[in-house]
Design an enzyme around this catalytic site. Sequence first.
Site, short mmCIF file in Angstrom:
data_model
loop_
_atom_site.label_atom_id
_atom_site.label_comp_id
_atom_site.label_asym_id
_atom_site.label_seq_id
_atom_site.Cartn_x
_atom_site.Cartn_y
_atom_site.Cartn_z
N HIS A 183 31.70 11.25 162.38
CA HIS A 183 32.50 11.53 161.18
C HIS A 183 33.42 10.37 160.84
CE1 HIS A 183 36.05 12.74 163.68
NE2 HIS A 183 35.16 13.30 164.46
N ASP A 185 36.33 10.63 159.15
CA ASP A 185 37.75 10.97 159.12
C ASP A 185 38.38 10.90 160.51
OD1 ASP A 185 35.90 13.29 159.45
OD2 ASP A 185 37.75 14.38 159.90
N ASP A 220 37.61 8.95 168.59
CA ASP A 220 37.20 10.16 167.86
C ASP A 220 37.21 9.88 166.37
OD1 ASP A 220 36.72 12.70 166.96
OD2 ASP A 220 38.55 13.58 167.72
N GLU A 255 35.56 16.38 159.49
CA GLU A 255 35.27 17.12 160.72
C GLU A 255 36.55 17.66 161.33
OE1 GLU A 255 34.62 17.95 164.97
OE2 GLU A 255 35.98 16.48 164.11
N GLU A 256 37.62 16.89 161.19
CA GLU A 256 38.90 17.30 161.79
C GLU A 256 39.59 18.36 160.96
OE1 GLU A 256 39.40 16.50 164.67
OE2 GLU A 256 38.57 14.51 165.06
N ASP A 283 25.46 14.31 168.21
CA ASP A 283 26.76 14.17 167.56
C ASP A 283 27.77 13.72 168.62
OD1 ASP A 283 28.58 14.28 165.43
OD2 ASP A 283 28.95 16.42 165.63
N HIS A 560 43.41 12.48 169.59
CA HIS A 560 44.35 13.21 168.72
C HIS A 560 45.81 12.96 169.12
CE1 HIS A 560 41.29 16.46 167.24
NE2 HIS A 560 40.74 15.28 167.35
ZN LIG Z 1 35.62 14.05 166.32
#
Ligand SMILES: [Zn+2]
Length: 592
Positions: A183, A185, A220, A255-256, A283, A560
């Site tokens: 992803h 984002d 991520d 995705e987030e 993925d 994150h």
């Molecule tokens: Zn992710």
Amino acid sequence: MQLTEKKPVPTGSSRKYGFIVTLLGILVLITLSLYKGGSGTFNSIILLTVPKQPDSLCPLVKKINPIPILSSNGSLDTLNDILHSKEYRNKSLSKFQGALRIPTQIFDEMAWTLDKSDDEVTWKDLFESDERWQVFQEFHQYLKKTFPLVHEHLKLETPNKLALVYTWKGSDTSLKPILLTAHQDVVPVPPETEAKWHHPAFDAFYDEETGYVTARGVSDCKNLLIGLLEAVETLLEEGTFQPKRTIILGFGYDEESRGEGALHIHDHLIQVYGEDSILMIVDEGNDGYFVEQGLNIIAPSVGEKGYLDLSIQLNTPGGHSSIPPAHTGIGLMSLLVAQIEHAPFKPQLSGANPTLNQLYCLAEHSPTIGKSLKSDILKSHFDPGANGRIIDYISQSHVMSYLLKTSQAADIVRGGLKVNALPEVVELLVNHRIAVEDSVASTRDKIVKDILVIAREFDLGVVVDGEEIRETSIHGYFNYTSQSTLEPAPVTPTSGPVWELFGGSLLYLYEDLLKVDNGNQFVFAPALSIGNTDTKRYWDLTKHIYRYQPAVPQKNSQIHAIDEQLLFDSHLTVVAFYYYFLQVADSFREAL
Ligand SMILES: [Zn+2]
Ligand SMILES: *[C@@H]1O[C@H](CO)[C@@H](O)[C@H](O)[C@H]1NC(C)=O
Ligand SMILES: *[C@@H]1O[C@H](CO)[C@@H](O)[C@H](O)[C@H]1NC(C)=O
Ligand SMILES: *[C@@H]1O[C@H](CO)[C@@H](O)[C@H](O)[C@H]1NC(C)=O
């Protein structure tokens, strides 16, 4: 990635294991019925020469040596260049840093889907809906500039303008395409945490000494997105590989948040290829391997827990707070929260849970595992006593216990307007992550049961998703509503040719290419994820979904969090793996 559990299940030897019973006959019978063997085969490469292991609950996959089947006789040099040459590293680092410096932050309140068909949406529409989409356009332009051959040779489609679908068309359309996803984002960096980063979150600082890159999204998962594009660009530069099997790259943009981007990609692919049309999807997910009980375990996530957000409103008569009832609406809701928490979901460990399959691998292949633990694991699917002991054992770890049970978290309460007025409406929001053995319906039923306990005690009505199941009284009523729901993901088969294709190729990466030599055997084993990825949108495209990225061991990646980091070698590992894996998958043939 949204909270994916990648730690091993704990399996130290334990005093509780005093039982050594071997019911081998029964075990063999059961395992024979569990493992029926695969339904495909490799044509151009001979792979399935691995001895049949019918009495094994965790058959080892056979390593695939890709070198003889790679398109260029210089492939091994290319692989060594990717992993070890200064020039490649320098070039690759610049491309990666450029992508990390574009802050593709996704905020929950950004508009997902405009009321227009994919072809009609324009950038202008998006900017009008929210100007924060501009960085995504910048990101697209950056990719175009940085991967010119990809953009020259692959077809690029952009469902809902923001999603990216690259197609490298294969010459044999009877072969199912392979779909690799990531992803664009990243989770936002809250302004109040900016100053706490050791290097600014969007500077993409590379530390020469430690080899780490620090940036939001570095793990991520721009690592994967850029790595996939680099692998394809490298193949195109080399110019010798002509795919027979179509290769698709699909990159969502939220995705987030809600995963609407993946939904647009899904709808597009379903329209072009249909259901069950994809060979396999890989993925983001667990990374690298972990060391446990004398084994190096490569464990892609083959399943995901489900999801339920629910709201419970309690409507009660208002009034002056000088003459309150024994329990106000807030008090009654508090009793309900206590009721819910006093009755947590029970842990279970059935054959439906990939965690059990991972335990089998430890039990069968670990050189150090305790005898009684091993024996309990191997019979836990038919011996309730052993099953209970394994559940207790895993549940000693608070984190791991959630691999075995549905979680419940009362996360938001709203109620009351004024300190001298009784609250008329009180609302509770609860989040659940649903165990593979449970479902949205069974989770809802458990909560409704809790509601009924309080409703009966205080003579309150109950409405569940619009249906009155207990009559409303003068005291008021509970109003239960399911908000977002997701069933546990179907579990990817953990045997058969596609499993062997992926696992066998990864064994080559770690054993031969990276030459990991810590004295432990590598084992390819499944894992369960307690969070969800964009793959939640892709279930009907294929049965074979893996959530995994190649990586080398590193410090905590701080996903994150402040100081998100990645050992740059892991990025090169992704590029190297996909450089050859795309070619190996190209030679793989499904059974007719
Ligand atoms: Zn992710
Ligand atoms: C690679 O193959 C080409 C064409 O078959 C040949 O000319 C060349 O010498 C080979 N290179 C190496 C390093 O083997
Ligand atoms: C790559 O090498 C050039 C020339 O030595 C240098 O200027 C540049 O900073 C390097 N790039 C990275 C990302 O290290
Ligand atoms: C129950 O709550 C839902 C969601 O807030 C609302 O749409 C519905 O009107 C409510 N029903 C009743 C009977 O209060």
